[in-house]
Every structure is written in C-alpha cells, then in structure tokens.
Design a protein around this motif. Structure first.
Motif, short mmCIF file in Angstrom:
data_model
loop_
_atom_site.label_atom_id
_atom_site.label_comp_id
_atom_site.label_asym_id
_atom_site.label_seq_id
_atom_site.Cartn_x
_atom_site.Cartn_y
_atom_site.Cartn_z
N VAL A 9 0.79 -1.14 0.11
CA VAL A 9 -0.17 -0.01 -0.01
C VAL A 9 0.79 1.40 -0.06
N HIS A 10 2.27 1.28 0.51
CA HIS A 10 2.77 2.37 0.97
C HIS A 10 3.16 3.13 -0.52
N THR A 13 -0.21 5.13 -2.02
CA THR A 13 -0.41 6.46 -1.49
C THR A 13 0.16 7.54 -1.88
N ALA A 14 1.15 7.51 -2.58
CA ALA A 14 2.20 8.63 -2.88
C ALA A 14 2.12 8.94 -4.44
N PHE A 15 1.70 9.93 -4.84
CA PHE A 15 1.93 10.28 -6.34
C PHE A 15 3.30 10.16 -6.78
N ARG A 176 8.34 17.60 2.41
CA ARG A 176 7.23 18.18 2.79
C ARG A 176 5.97 17.37 2.50
N LEU B 12 -7.88 -0.02 3.94
CA LEU B 12 -7.00 -0.31 2.62
C LEU B 12 -6.91 1.05 1.56
N PRO B 15 -4.71 4.25 3.94
CA PRO B 15 -3.61 3.95 4.80
C PRO B 15 -2.90 4.90 5.24
N ALA B 16 -3.08 6.15 4.55
CA ALA B 16 -2.23 7.43 5.05
C ALA B 16 -2.50 7.76 6.24
N PHE B 19 0.25 5.64 8.49
CA PHE B 19 1.32 5.66 8.10
C PHE B 19 2.16 6.77 7.95
N ALA B 20 3.63 6.49 7.67
CA ALA B 20 4.44 7.76 7.80
C ALA B 20 4.18 8.58 6.43
N HIS B 21 3.00 8.83 5.98
CA HIS B 21 2.91 9.60 4.95
C HIS B 21 2.44 10.90 5.20
N GLY B 23 2.34 14.65 5.33
CA GLY B 23 2.78 15.59 4.37
C GLY B 23 3.51 15.18 3.11
N GLN B 24 3.39 13.71 2.83
CA GLN B 24 3.78 13.20 1.66
C GLN B 24 3.15 12.58 0.62
N GLY B 25 2.14 12.10 1.16
CA GLY B 25 1.14 11.54 0.13
C GLY B 25 -0.57 11.93 0.60
N ILE B 27 -3.57 13.26 0.31
CA ILE B 27 -3.94 13.80 -1.07
C ILE B 27 -4.75 15.12 -0.83
#
Lengths: 176, 202
Positions: A9-10, A13-15, A176, B12, B15-16, B19-21, B23-25, B27
């Motif tokens: 999933v990791h 979730t990131a563009f 960021r 699912l 998950p952001a 998770f460690a996202h 400021g990164q993912g 949306i």
C-alpha cells in the motif's frame, strides 16, 4: 502479512511513486511488450532491492528529489515517443527503481519484516507497471488516430507534475 | 461481517491515516487547491479552452504539439513563480493571452507550427507563473502539482473536444464565433486590470 500489506500500500498512497510506475508502464507499452517485456519484472525487482538498501544504508540525501527527476525523465521520454536502446531503458529502470524503493524502504521501522515489506512493494509495483504497459500496448494497437497522442499527453502531464513539484519542493524544502 | 469488510476496505483505501505519509501523500493537502486554481480564474479558463480550440482548428500535428508542450512550459513558468522570481505584468499577460488566442481562433489563423508553438509557450509561462506564485504555503507540493496539471490538461481537452465541431461547416463558423467571444472576454479582463471599467476587480 501486515508487513506485506504495508509494502503493497505504501507506494500506492504517494503520487510520486504511482505516477513514476505508471510512466514506466506507458514507456514499456510504447516500445512494445515483445521487446521490452523483461522490464516489467526488472523494474519492480529494483524497487524491492532499493527498499532493502534503505535498511542497509540509511540516510542517503536527495532521494526524494531524484524520484521527482525520474518523473520528469520517464514522462518526457513517453511524451517524445522515440524508441530507446534497450540498454538505456534498462539503466533508467534499474537506477530509478532503486531510488523509489529506497524512499519506500526508509518509511519502515526496525520491527518491520523487510522481506515481507519488499515482497509487497514488488507486488504493487509489478501490478502498476504491468497494467500500465498492457493498457498502453492494447490501446496503441487499436490504431485509433488520437490514442498515440493521448499516451504522449499523459507523459507530458507526468513530466510537468514532476517539474512543478520539484520546483515547489526546492522552495519549501523537500520532504514536505 | 459486512461492516468489518467495509472497515477493512476503508483501511486499505486510506492507509495514509496510519502511515508515515503525513505531508507526503496526503491527498487533501493540495490536490483540491491545485485543481481548483486553474478553474476558478475565468481568465485562465478561456485562454486554456482557446488553446484547445486552436489546436483543433490547426489539426495535426499542432493538435498534439500544443497540449504536449503547454504543460511542460507552464510547469517551467510555475518554477519561476514557485521560486518567487518576479515576472512583471503576469495578470495583464494572461488577459492578453485570452485576447490573442481568441483572435487566432476567430480568424482561424494558420501560422507555421513553430510560430504557433512559440506564441502558446510564451503565454504558458505567465499562466504557470501565476499558479506557482499563488501556491498556498501549507500545500503538499506533488498533490498541488497533480491537481494543477490535470485541471489545465482537462481544459485543453475540453477545447479540443469542442473543436470536433470543426468537421462541419456550420461548426467551423461556430468555433470562430467562440474565439471572438474569448477575445472579448480577454479584453474585458484587460480593461478591468487597468480599471477602465469602474467597479470591477477581476
């Protein structure tokens, strides 16, 4: 199993990861599955290895910036739609596969099972690249006049996104 | 059972949250802002649609040169804006771009491809600069970029889609009429920047 899911999933979730994987898929589809098929396995393998590398060699600088550069490169190559030598494709896929994997692997903790995480990462990357390549190949073979343009436009959007995000990131500090 | 499946699906899909996202993912942290930015400024919108209309009038290869080149050049302008480099007269150039591109469509102008490309690229820098300079500080860089490039691209696509009317004689005239309307709209924005029209702040 949880760690597999985490790895799966990791990147999704990131563009910056999904778009790069999709661009690699489009690029492979443009070159034709017959010739470029091997990259569908090589690229996810490089990503999984990169994740393991983050455990072995933590704290490398400029990984996020390199990943955005890969968006610009893969997007621009798709927009140009010129056939590339296989060695070049292989080199790009290996190099940037490693950095994308590294960025994902950096998000794990010591408690994460790296084997399961890397396997999940491999599966997710493989699916995005394989579906991207299959879709591009299928559409391009339909011989509809505007399809090749649409694929190239998608590449130029991805490159523009990378360029823009890199610039904004440089202003505000990456990560960021 | 159903609820737990739903909960699993939600976990699912988002998950952001876990998770460690941060400021990164995330949306929400820029995607919407980036998407809205090119659409909410009517001066941007008419110029973008004009690019698509003109591309449709020019036919191949312009129809792919313009929408492939524009986002890249616009991103370049966005870099200048994002880095805070000053560019004089951005808003005026954007209004002028609507006037110029609208006139091209209205007269169904057919300059050489390189000239059309340079004209469009010149204005693209200003459009990108405006978007980059007005980036909210809290926005996530890549989410904002995705929203902003996709919105701009969809406006081009809209113009190209409307441009299909070019195939019929009546449609071709309608397109030229649309170009004239866009040019008039650009003039309106231009006038409002010079406060020629009282009480208007575009």
């Amino acid at each position: 199993m949880n760690h597999f899911n985490a790895g799966f999933v990791h990147p999704l979730t990131a563009f910056e990861h999904v778009l790069a994987f999709a661009a690699v898929g489009l690029l492979i589809g443009q070159h034709g599955l017959q010739k470029a098929q091997f990259l569908i396995l090589i690229f996810p393998l490089a990503v999984a290895l990169g994740a393991a590398g983050a455990r072995a060699l933590p704290g490398l600088p400029l990984v996020a910036a390199t990943n955005l550069v890969s968006l610009i490169l893969f997007g621009a190559l798709t927009a140009l739609a010129k056939p590339l030598p296989h060695a070049a494709l292989l080199a790009f896929c290996c190099a940037f596969g490693l950095t994308h994997g590294y960025a994902n692997g950096s998000a794990t903790t010591a408690q994460t099972s790296m084997l399961a995480f890397a396997a999940g990462l491999f599966a997710a990357t493989f699916l995005v690249v394989a579906y991207g390549a299959a879709a591009a190949q299928y559409l391009l073979q339909r011989k509809i006049s505007w399809i090749d343009i649409a694929v190239r436009v998608a590449g130029s959007w991805i490159a523009a996104i990378g360029l823009m995000a890199l610039a904004i990131g440089m202003r505000g500090g990456l990560g960021r | 059972m159903k609820t737990s499946r739903f909960a699993l699906a939600v976990c699912l899909l988002f998950p952001a949250l876990a998770f460690a996202h941060i400021g990164q993912g995330d949306i929400g942290g820029g995607l919407v802002a980036g998407f809205k930015h090119p659409i909410l400024g009517l001066d941007h919108v008419i110029a973008m649609v004009a690019v698509g209309l003109w591309g449709a009038q020019l036919g191949r290869p312009a129809i792919w040169v313009l929408p492939v080149t524009f986002p890249l050049v616009m991103a370049f302008g966005g870099i200048l804006g994002g880095l805070g480099l000053p560019l004089p007269g951005v808003e005026i150039a954007i209004a002028l771009s609507a006037v110029a591109l609208g006139l091209m469509v209205a007269f169904a102008a057919r300059p050489p491809l390189w000239l059309a490309g340079i004209l469009v690229a010149f204005f693209a820098i200003f459009h990108g600069h405006a978007h980059g300079a007005e980036l909210p500080d809290t926005a996530n860089a890549i989410s904002y970029a995705v929203g902003f490039v996709v919105a701009t691209g969809l406006l081009h696509a809209l113009g190209i889609l409307i441009g299909v009317a070019q195939r019929w004689r009546g449609g071709a005239y309608a397109l030229r009429g649309g170009g004239a309307v866009i040019a008039l709209g650009g003039l309106f924005f231009l006038a409002s920047h010079f406060s020629i029209l009282p009480g208007l702040d575009a």
